[in-house]
Design an enzyme around this catalytic site. Structure first.
Site, mmCIF file in Angstrom:
data_model
loop_
_atom_site.group_PDB
_atom_site.id
_atom_site.type_symbol
_atom_site.label_atom_id
_atom_site.label_comp_id
_atom_site.label_asym_id
_atom_site.label_seq_id
_atom_site.Cartn_x
_atom_site.Cartn_y
_atom_site.Cartn_z
ATOM 1 N N CYS A 122 -29.475 114.716 36.722
ATOM 2 C CA CYS A 122 -30.650 114.184 36.314
ATOM 3 C C CYS A 122 -31.305 115.017 35.146
ATOM 4 C CB CYS A 122 -31.417 114.475 37.520
ATOM 5 S SG CYS A 122 -33.365 114.383 37.135
ATOM 6 N N GLU A 123 -31.772 114.438 34.174
ATOM 7 C CA GLU A 123 -32.444 115.068 32.883
ATOM 8 C C GLU A 123 -33.600 115.894 33.051
ATOM 9 O OE1 GLU A 123 -34.776 111.609 30.572
ATOM 10 O OE2 GLU A 123 -32.501 111.658 30.053
ATOM 11 N N HIS A 124 -34.261 115.464 34.247
ATOM 12 C CA HIS A 124 -35.382 116.329 34.720
ATOM 13 C C HIS A 124 -35.299 117.785 35.214
ATOM 14 C CE1 HIS A 124 -37.360 111.922 35.004
ATOM 15 N NE2 HIS A 124 -37.345 112.348 33.741
ATOM 16 N N HIS A 125 -34.337 117.891 36.039
ATOM 17 C CA HIS A 125 -34.024 119.156 36.343
ATOM 18 C C HIS A 125 -32.479 119.814 36.412
ATOM 19 C CE1 HIS A 125 -37.561 117.377 38.816
ATOM 20 N NE2 HIS A 125 -37.983 118.475 38.641
ATOM 21 N N GLN A 163 -31.557 107.479 36.772
ATOM 22 C CA GLN A 163 -30.728 106.313 37.315
ATOM 23 C C GLN A 163 -31.119 104.930 36.769
ATOM 24 O OE1 GLN A 163 -30.536 106.576 41.698
ATOM 25 N NE2 GLN A 163 -29.910 104.215 41.823
ATOM 26 N N HIS A 191 -30.343 111.905 45.187
ATOM 27 C CA HIS A 191 -30.731 112.773 43.960
ATOM 28 C C HIS A 191 -31.062 114.225 44.768
ATOM 29 C CE1 HIS A 191 -31.634 109.870 40.790
ATOM 30 N NE2 HIS A 191 -31.290 109.019 41.711
ATOM 31 N N CYS A 193 -32.378 116.583 43.319
ATOM 32 C CA CYS A 193 -33.894 117.017 43.136
ATOM 33 C C CYS A 193 -34.664 116.570 43.919
ATOM 34 C CB CYS A 193 -34.269 116.589 41.712
ATOM 35 S SG CYS A 193 -34.088 114.688 41.472
#
Length: 236
Positions: A122-125, A163, A191, A193
């Site tokens: 995941c590019e956020h976390h 995703q 996920h 996260c």
């Protein structure tokens, strides 16, 4: 990145070969020493080329210090290198240069490949998300080899992702390369996260879909695709 460690180059070569690239055809990589290759095979710490050293490993050391750890204690001495190596492996999809091989076949019915496992970040976390993908297309006289579809999924999943974008990229790639009558992609994933942090809800599954061409325009075609995904494999 002008060069890649052997274990990452092997992954890139495997994906490119399955999609259609000729092994060894890429000229993007510089040679590395046999000692590094041996270390990679054995699972030992691997020193990346000099120009790549420093940035990631220094950042990992800083993170360890920020959370109250001692990066020089015995258990953490090799952690910056290992994390550097891990990220180059998990993001190998950025370095794939697909040259898809397609075949002219007189076939116009739906082709479905499902239960394709994948792992992404995941590019956020920068936490993993993973699950399965189902991919279908209706040929317009051109088909792609069975093993190539899972490799296409792998090419896009081995990148920093969300995703929704992953699902769309797979569909767009097949639509562009095969020019089929339609493409359908469904991804189901867990996920970390959402499981390890945030809402902390174990068992949460996210489903995304992308439908192009006949899969979008024709309700019957779309329903047939979803029915195939729900049908259990022989012996399951």
């Amino acid at each position: 990145m002008s060069s890649l460690p052997p274990h990452v180059k092997q992954i890139v070569d495997e994906i490119e070969t399955e999609i259609g690239e000729v092994p060894g055809a890429s000229t993007r990589y510089n040679s590395v020493t046999e000692a590094i290759a041996a270390a990679a095979i054995e699972g030992d710490a691997v020193h990346l080329p000099d120009e790549a050293d420093g940035g990631v490993e220094a950042a990992v050391r800083q993170i360890l210090e920020e959370i109250g750890e001692d990066p020089d204690r015995q258990g953490l001495l090799g952690t910056p290198e290992r994390v550097h190596r891990m990220y180059t492996e998990l993001t190998a999809g950025y370095h794939v240069n697909p040259n898809g091989a397609v075949f002219d076949v007189d076939y116009s019915e739906m082709v479905v490949v499902k239960d394709i496992p994948f792992y992404s970040l995941c590019e956020h976390h920068l936490l993993p998300f993973f699950g399965t993908a189902g991919v279908a297309y209706i040929p317009r006289g051109r088909v792609v080899g069975l093993s190539k579809i899972p490799r296409i999924v792998e090419m896009y999943s081995r990148r920093l992702q969300v995703q929704e974008r992953l699902t769309q990229q797979i569909a767009d790639f097949l639509m562009e390369r095969l020019d089929p009558k339609g493409v359908g992609v469904v991804i189901e994933a867990t996920h970390l996260c959402a499981v390890m942090r945030g809402v902390r809800k174990a068992g949460t599954v996210m489903t995304t879909s992308a439908v192009l061409g006949l899969f979008r325009a024709n309700d019957k075609t779309r329903s047939e695709f979803f029915a195939h995904l729900e049908r259990k494999a022989p012996g399951a």
